[in-house]
Design a protein around this motif. Structure first.
Motif, PDB file in Angstrom:
ATOM      1  N   PHE A  33       0.743  -1.072  -0.097  1.00  0.00           N
ATOM      2  CA  PHE A  33      -0.045   0.216  -0.134  1.00  0.00           C
ATOM      3  C   PHE A  33       0.886   1.294   0.048  1.00  0.00           C
ATOM      4  O   PHE A  33       1.858   1.271   0.867  1.00  0.00           O
ATOM      5  CB  PHE A  33      -0.981   0.081   1.295  1.00  0.00           C
ATOM      6  N   PRO A  34       0.422   2.138  -0.831  1.00  0.00           N
ATOM      7  CA  PRO A  34      -0.261   2.143  -1.903  1.00  0.00           C
ATOM      8  C   PRO A  34       0.129   1.256  -3.111  1.00  0.00           C
ATOM      9  O   PRO A  34      -0.947   1.024  -3.836  1.00  0.00           O
ATOM     10  CB  PRO A  34      -0.416   3.630  -2.238  1.00  0.00           C
ATOM     11  N   ASP A  35       1.403   1.144  -3.185  1.00  0.00           N
ATOM     12  CA  ASP A  35       1.855   0.089  -4.116  1.00  0.00           C
ATOM     13  C   ASP A  35       3.120  -0.625  -3.702  1.00  0.00           C
ATOM     14  O   ASP A  35       3.579  -0.034  -2.560  1.00  0.00           O
ATOM     15  CB  ASP A  35       2.001   0.794  -5.643  1.00  0.00           C
ATOM     16  N   LEU A  36       3.681  -1.754  -4.274  1.00  0.00           N
ATOM     17  CA  LEU A  36       4.811  -2.321  -3.533  1.00  0.00           C
ATOM     18  C   LEU A  36       5.905  -1.432  -3.610  1.00  0.00           C
ATOM     19  O   LEU A  36       6.650  -1.232  -2.197  1.00  0.00           O
ATOM     20  CB  LEU A  36       5.245  -3.310  -4.575  1.00  0.00           C
ATOM     21  N   GLY A  37       6.302  -0.597  -4.556  1.00  0.00           N
ATOM     22  CA  GLY A  37       7.552   0.407  -4.300  1.00  0.00           C
ATOM     23  C   GLY A  37       7.181   1.329  -3.312  1.00  0.00           C
ATOM     24  O   GLY A  37       8.048   1.741  -2.571  1.00  0.00           O
ATOM     25  N   ARG A  38       6.351   2.130  -3.072  1.00  0.00           N
ATOM     26  CA  ARG A  38       6.021   3.123  -2.171  1.00  0.00           C
ATOM     27  C   ARG A  38       5.528   2.680  -1.014  1.00  0.00           C
ATOM     28  O   ARG A  38       6.048   3.137   0.000  1.00  0.00           O
ATOM     29  CB  ARG A  38       4.744   4.108  -2.615  1.00  0.00           C
ATOM     30  N   ALA A  72      -9.331  -0.053   3.993  1.00  0.00           N
ATOM     31  CA  ALA A  72      -9.183   0.364   2.604  1.00  0.00           C
ATOM     32  C   ALA A  72      -7.625   0.095   2.109  1.00  0.00           C
ATOM     33  O   ALA A  72      -7.425  -0.066   1.003  1.00  0.00           O
ATOM     34  CB  ALA A  72      -9.257   1.905   2.603  1.00  0.00           C
ATOM     35  N   ALA A  73      -6.792   0.094   3.049  1.00  0.00           N
ATOM     36  CA  ALA A  73      -5.222  -0.285   2.636  1.00  0.00           C
ATOM     37  C   ALA A  73      -5.487  -1.681   2.352  1.00  0.00           C
ATOM     38  O   ALA A  73      -4.353  -1.973   1.123  1.00  0.00           O
ATOM     39  CB  ALA A  73      -4.330   0.208   3.584  1.00  0.00           C
ATOM     40  N   HIS A  74      -5.873  -2.582   2.858  1.00  0.00           N
ATOM     41  CA  HIS A  74      -5.795  -3.784   2.637  1.00  0.00           C
ATOM     42  C   HIS A  74      -6.503  -4.149   1.150  1.00  0.00           C
ATOM     43  O   HIS A  74      -5.780  -4.761   0.349  1.00  0.00           O
ATOM     44  CB  HIS A  74      -6.793  -4.709   3.768  1.00  0.00           C
ATOM     45  N   ARG A  75      -7.490  -3.478   1.040  1.00  0.00           N
ATOM     46  CA  ARG A  75      -8.183  -3.649  -0.410  1.00  0.00           C
ATOM     47  C   ARG A  75      -7.394  -3.102  -1.541  1.00  0.00           C
ATOM     48  O   ARG A  75      -7.291  -3.543  -2.478  1.00  0.00           O
ATOM     49  CB  ARG A  75      -9.712  -2.842  -0.339  1.00  0.00           C
ATOM     50  N   CYS A  76      -6.632  -1.904  -1.261  1.00  0.00           N
ATOM     51  CA  CYS A  76      -5.754  -1.308  -2.243  1.00  0.00           C
ATOM     52  C   CYS A  76      -4.689  -2.213  -2.463  1.00  0.00           C
ATOM     53  O   CYS A  76      -4.243  -2.670  -3.621  1.00  0.00           O
ATOM     54  CB  CYS A  76      -5.396   0.133  -1.587  1.00  0.00           C
ATOM     55  N   ALA A  77      -4.105  -2.597  -1.462  1.00  0.00           N
ATOM     56  CA  ALA A  77      -2.929  -3.637  -1.436  1.00  0.00           C
ATOM     57  C   ALA A  77      -3.211  -5.035  -2.402  1.00  0.00           C
ATOM     58  O   ALA A  77      -2.352  -5.654  -3.150  1.00  0.00           O
ATOM     59  CB  ALA A  77      -2.334  -4.476  -0.210  1.00  0.00           C
ATOM     60  N   LEU A  78      -4.428  -5.547  -2.289  1.00  0.00           N
ATOM     61  CA  LEU A  78      -4.810  -6.892  -2.691  1.00  0.00           C
ATOM     62  C   LEU A  78      -4.940  -6.541  -4.252  1.00  0.00           C
ATOM     63  O   LEU A  78      -4.984  -7.716  -5.021  1.00  0.00           O
ATOM     64  CB  LEU A  78      -6.049  -7.435  -2.074  1.00  0.00           C
ATOM     65  N   GLY A  81      -2.202  -7.890  -6.261  1.00  0.00           N
ATOM     66  CA  GLY A  81      -1.770  -9.383  -6.585  1.00  0.00           C
ATOM     67  C   GLY A  81      -2.083 -10.006  -4.960  1.00  0.00           C
ATOM     68  O   GLY A  81      -2.466  -9.523  -4.111  1.00  0.00           O
ATOM     69  N   ASP A  82      -1.374 -11.288  -5.077  1.00  0.00           N
ATOM     70  CA  ASP A  82      -1.336 -12.329  -3.856  1.00  0.00           C
ATOM     71  C   ASP A  82      -0.781 -11.624  -2.728  1.00  0.00           C
ATOM     72  O   ASP A  82       0.191 -10.864  -2.760  1.00  0.00           O
ATOM     73  CB  ASP A  82      -0.668 -13.291  -4.185  1.00  0.00           C
ATOM     74  N   GLY A  83      -1.571 -11.718  -1.743  1.00  0.00           N
ATOM     75  CA  GLY A  83      -1.251 -10.709  -0.394  1.00  0.00           C
ATOM     76  C   GLY A  83      -0.044 -11.408   0.137  1.00  0.00           C
ATOM     77  O   GLY A  83       1.029 -10.855   0.653  1.00  0.00           O
ATOM     78  N   VAL A  84      -0.100 -12.802   0.329  1.00  0.00           N
ATOM     79  CA  VAL A  84       1.279 -13.367   0.755  1.00  0.00           C
ATOM     80  C   VAL A  84       2.692 -13.083  -0.061  1.00  0.00           C
ATOM     81  O   VAL A  84       3.879 -12.643   0.448  1.00  0.00           O
ATOM     82  CB  VAL A  84       1.334 -15.052   0.862  1.00  0.00           C
ATOM     83  N   ARG A  85       2.460 -13.085  -1.387  1.00  0.00           N
ATOM     84  CA  ARG A  85       3.566 -12.753  -2.051  1.00  0.00           C
ATOM     85  C   ARG A  85       4.080 -11.421  -1.973  1.00  0.00           C
ATOM     86  O   ARG A  85       5.225 -10.983  -1.875  1.00  0.00           O
ATOM     87  CB  ARG A  85       3.242 -12.973  -3.880  1.00  0.00           C
ATOM     88  N   VAL A  86       3.189 -10.460  -2.033  1.00  0.00           N
ATOM     89  CA  VAL A  86       3.338  -9.029  -1.672  1.00  0.00           C
ATOM     90  C   VAL A  86       3.919  -8.747  -0.319  1.00  0.00           C
ATOM     91  O   VAL A  86       4.811  -8.088  -0.395  1.00  0.00           O
ATOM     92  CB  VAL A  86       2.087  -8.362  -1.901  1.00  0.00           C
ATOM     93  N   THR A  87       3.571  -9.413   0.491  1.00  0.00           N
ATOM     94  CA  THR A  87       4.024  -9.563   2.157  1.00  0.00           C
ATOM     95  C   THR A  87       5.575 -10.041   1.863  1.00  0.00           C
ATOM     96  O   THR A  87       6.551  -9.251   2.533  1.00  0.00           O
ATOM     97  CB  THR A  87       3.276 -10.129   2.794  1.00  0.00           C
ATOM     98  N   ARG A  92      11.527  -8.662   2.164  1.00  0.00           N
ATOM     99  CA  ARG A  92      12.734  -8.798   1.420  1.00  0.00           C
ATOM    100  C   ARG A  92      13.498  -7.530   1.098  1.00  0.00           C
ATOM    101  O   ARG A  92      14.508  -7.242   1.479  1.00  0.00           O
ATOM    102  CB  ARG A  92      12.434  -9.710   0.307  1.00  0.00           C
ATOM    103  N   ARG A  93      12.490  -6.729   0.641  1.00  0.00           N
ATOM    104  CA  ARG A  93      13.168  -5.355   0.046  1.00  0.00           C
ATOM    105  C   ARG A  93      13.408  -4.421   1.361  1.00  0.00           C
ATOM    106  O   ARG A  93      14.315  -4.027   1.562  1.00  0.00           O
ATOM    107  CB  ARG A  93      12.282  -4.779  -0.756  1.00  0.00           C
ATOM    108  N   VAL A  94      12.545  -4.449   2.264  1.00  0.00           N
ATOM    109  CA  VAL A  94      12.771  -3.495   3.560  1.00  0.00           C
ATOM    110  C   VAL A  94      14.148  -3.995   4.079  1.00  0.00           C
ATOM    111  O   VAL A  94      14.822  -3.348   4.583  1.00  0.00           O
ATOM    112  CB  VAL A  94      11.469  -3.539   4.330  1.00  0.00           C
ATOM    113  N   SER A  95      14.143  -5.434   4.361  1.00  0.00           N
ATOM    114  CA  SER A  95      15.260  -6.060   5.121  1.00  0.00           C
ATOM    115  C   SER A  95      16.568  -5.614   4.608  1.00  0.00           C
ATOM    116  O   SER A  95      17.652  -5.669   5.089  1.00  0.00           O
ATOM    117  CB  SER A  95      14.977  -7.487   5.286  1.00  0.00           C
ATOM    118  N   ALA A  96      16.713  -5.665   3.237  1.00  0.00           N
ATOM    119  CA  ALA A  96      17.646  -5.312   2.391  1.00  0.00           C
ATOM    120  C   ALA A  96      18.413  -3.973   2.460  1.00  0.00           C
ATOM    121  O   ALA A  96      19.447  -3.603   2.272  1.00  0.00           O
ATOM    122  CB  ALA A  96      17.655  -5.635   0.824  1.00  0.00           C
TER     123      ALA A  96
END
Length: 275
Positions: A33-38, A72-78, A81-87, A92-96
């Motif tokens: 939310f609002p997309d993967l990169g942000r 609303a953020a959950h709905r936007c994130a879904l 794509g797949d919630g587990v994959r996005v999570t 992974r990216r944050v930890s890096a």
């Protein structure tokens, strides 16, 4: 040693440290939310702004504990794509990009759909330090905590404000990392009508009596930096977690406003302990 074990050892450093003096600030948002990169940029910026733990919500179609802003953020994130994959990709990216511990918040339906051991293992591999599941069925509690331990991540749990002393004891002793105590009883995230500070203090003292070695964080109703300072000033909790105010700020004003709010929360809880 997996990355999950490594992070958990530095985590929150909360196991066995109930009552520590330095208050912790957990910053929550929903993965994707609002997309993967942000989403990733937001978490990294929250760490830079003073958050000492990052709580990544796994997108869910039924976020029953969450109020309108986070739902609303959950709905936007879904929609991404797949919630587990996005999570997993978010973690992974944050930890890096930063060393701040990442704890995933996932509903039981998500954990169960993937499988307990697989969920714990994939979270550990992605760099997560733990996974808070607020609605683990009592009959599956031991199994979930064991699966998390096997993977090398912590398994924080939610303490029910209406629970009996015996139930609190089970929750507090089973939880690893910390136990989450709602600041406002019987409310969803986003509640902003005030907190009964005396009631919260009494509940946390009861929880500590039942499980004295378990660290306690609180959220739900901690809607302003001033309230966060008041809660931490009670000196019964080890820190606060903030979600809805940050999600709303991110949605309404973008990253700059959300990071500014993290900085305000961080400063307020630090001042409340006389530092």
């Amino acid at each position: 040693m997996t990355s999950g074990v490594h992070v958990r050892d530095s985590v929150v450093g909360l196991d066995g440290q109930a009552g520590r003096r330095e208050p912790l600030l957990g910053a929550f948002s929903v993965a994707g939310f609002p997309d993967l990169g942000r989403s990733v940029d937001a978490f990294v910026s929250y760490a830079e702004g003073g958050a000492s733990m990052l709580e990544v919500g796994a997108p869910s179609a039924n976020p029953w504990l969450d109020g309108p802003a986070i739902a609303a953020a959950h709905r936007c994130a879904l929609r991404g794509g797949d919630g587990v994959r996005v999570t997993l990709e978010t973690v992974r990216r944050v930890s890096a990009r930063c060393d701040t511990p990442v704890v995933v918040m996932s509903y039981w339906s998500t954990v169960q759909s993937l499988g307990l051991r697989r969920m714990a293992g994939e979270l550990a591999s992605s760099g997560a330090a733990g996974c808070l599941v607020p609605d683990v069925p009592p009959e599956r509690l031991e199994e979930w905590v064991a699966a998390a331990a096997e993977a090398g991540i912590s398994a924080p749990l939610l303490a029910n404000r209406q629970a009996s002393y015996d139930e609190l004891s089970v929750t507090g002793r089973a939880a690893t990392g910390f136990v989450y105590a709602p600041a406002a009883a019987g409310q969803r995230t986003g509640y902003s009508a005030g907190i009964d500070l005396d009631g919260l203090a009494a509940f946390v003292r009861s929880l500590r009596h039942a499980a004295p070695a378990t660290a306690v964080l609180t959220g739900i109703g901690v809607s302003t930096p001033e309230l966060a300072a008041a809660v931490v000033g009670l000196e019964v909790v080890d820190g606060v977690e903030v979600g809805s105010p940050l999600v709303s700020a991110l949605a309404d004003g973008g990253l700059h406003g959300a990071v500014g709010l993290v900085e305000e929360f961080a400063a307020s809880i630090t001042r409340s302990r006389g530092r």
